[in-house]
Write an enzyme that holds these catalytic residues in place. Sequence first.
Site, short mmCIF file in Angstrom:
data_model
loop_
_atom_site.label_atom_id
_atom_site.label_comp_id
_atom_site.label_asym_id
_atom_site.label_seq_id
_atom_site.Cartn_x
_atom_site.Cartn_y
_atom_site.Cartn_z
CD GLN A 93 -1.02 -0.73 3.67
OE1 GLN A 93 -2.24 -0.76 3.60
NE2 GLN A 93 -0.36 -1.20 4.73
CG ASP A 126 -6.47 -2.31 14.22
OD1 ASP A 126 -7.18 -1.65 13.43
OD2 ASP A 126 -5.52 -1.82 14.86
CB SER A 127 -8.69 -5.30 8.83
OG SER A 127 -10.02 -4.83 8.81
CB THR A 128 -6.64 -1.42 5.86
OG1 THR A 128 -6.42 -2.65 5.19
CG2 THR A 128 -5.33 -0.99 6.52
CD GLU A 129 -11.34 1.60 5.73
OE1 GLU A 129 -12.57 1.65 5.80
OE2 GLU A 129 -10.60 1.71 6.72
N PRO A 151 -4.96 -5.32 0.61
CG PRO A 151 -3.39 -4.40 2.09
CD PRO A 151 -4.16 -4.10 0.83
CG ASP A 166 -1.50 -13.44 5.11
OD1 ASP A 166 -2.45 -13.03 5.81
OD2 ASP A 166 -1.66 -13.91 3.97
N GLY A 167 -1.78 -12.28 8.54
CA GLY A 167 -2.61 -12.73 9.65
C GLY A 167 -3.35 -14.02 9.36
#
EC number: 2.5.1.16
Lengths: 279, 279
Positions: free
Chosen positions: B31, B155-158, B162, B137-138
């Site tokens: 990103q 607690d991810s991004t949108e 990714p 990678d979770g």
Amino acid sequence: MELWYTEKQTKNHGITTKIKRTLYHDQSEFQTLDVIETAEFGNMLVLDGMVMTTDRDEFVYHEMITHVAMNTHPDPKEVLVVGGGDGGVIREILRYPSVTRAVLAEIDKKVIEASKTYFPQIAGKLDDPRVDVQVTDGIRHIAENKGRYDVIIVDSTEPVGPAVGLFQKPFYEGIYEALKDDGIMVAQTESPWFNRDLIRQVYRDISNTFPVARLYTASIPTYPSGLWSFTIGSKKYDPLHVNEAELSKFDTRYYRPEMHKALFELPAFVQELLTDEVK
Amino acid sequence: MELWYTEKQTKNHGITTKIKRTLYHDQSEFQTLDVIETAEFGNMLVLDGMVMTTDRDEFVYHEMITHVAMNTHPDPKEVLVVGGGDGGVIREILRYPSVTRAVLAEIDKKVIEASKTYFPQIAGKLDDPRVDVQVTDGIRHIAENKGRYDVIIVDSTEPVGPAVGLFQKPFYEGIYEALKDDGIMVAQTESPWFNRDLIRQVYRDISNTFPVARLYTASIPTYPSGLWSFTIGSKKYDPLHVNEAELSKFDTRYYRPEMHKALFELPAFVQELLTDEVK
């Protein structure tokens, strides 16, 4: 060409929203009025460059300024709205069969006219026979109607221009006098993020005027910070002492009787505004 | 010259905020990263053009994604954060003395590095001896750690780029397997105004995976619409069945144990997302 409306909600921050067209622009003796058609929120009413209401999110503000106080009072009959020329609060008040008369004291008749034209879903109940629309200064109306009302709702603009007096202690004292012995009031009191000193002052003034003072919040996307506060002053009934199972239920989109007491469990950074301790 | 950063949070609406300067700009394999110093919110972390956190309002998100699940579990020892490279969730987790190990599984090490440099108040606990930072990678980490965790916080991004896989049912099933028999998970699940289909889908998926599913919201000024949702999946403990008087208390600025159950009294337009009925 894309047109965007940008509102600086503070000196350094704001919202920006795509507009399809400007529907209305006018200047009254009190303020500048604009109605714009936005892509995200439908029609938007803007007074002196500040968003007052939009088709899409108006239900939050109008339900939440109305139902907490109205549903705390066991039998509201005569209700006054100070400001609120768009008619949204009147619409919510009329849901209560107990209401015999709802008075709108709006200082600017152009707000009423523009709302009837461009926001029929919001203003559509202003012609109901139970409604008495008075184009007048709310402060004067209150002074002339002592001991008259069960509920008074202060649906003001921001504390600049014509609404400055609606955030001051003499106004709350006047409301106290205009209420019956078991009357209750509620006022919109701005953002807990951006108007912290104002909220502290208003809460203190209302606490010093009424035996019961309570503050709660609601989420309104087009208002500064997205979080808005409302302050209740009550002579007798405490919203925390209602029996939720007995509250009136309506086909509302934000307010639910089940949230009535939960509303007063505030975030810590809001709760601290209600004490005189400096943190 | 005034510089303003504008984020289109939807195709037609966004926020705009005055910036003092750009502190950092980089491109990782995952990103684009930016850190800007804003006038209203302090430093602001922006990933792929979307605000992730700011100095001023970060406490809302980090407290609210953490404490509802953590304080529902009676004795959280091993905790996993998926994403969350800024370290804010780790900071909140470490408030619990019961925690022996907090694992951060963040895919992008540049997020961790930038946060340590520009958000020391948020990332400052990442070097705590109880913390195990893994750049990984979770989804893979979860697959490799069955039955290990008491609490997992997503607690991810949108849900673009990714993080797409973090909003899909196989991921929640993997989390179920990675939790102990009495484990609990929580995920950030976007805006009830702008991501309604996503919330419905995620709630349905988590309901179909865990015996207990619950959704709550918090007000975050710099996130789209200002209202944000979080969804809990739990194998045993129900946040509605805690004894609030026994919950852990911290010096938090949003979360209060007294609001723990009240959080689940949702606005009607949010509540309706939790049923399969089409309204």
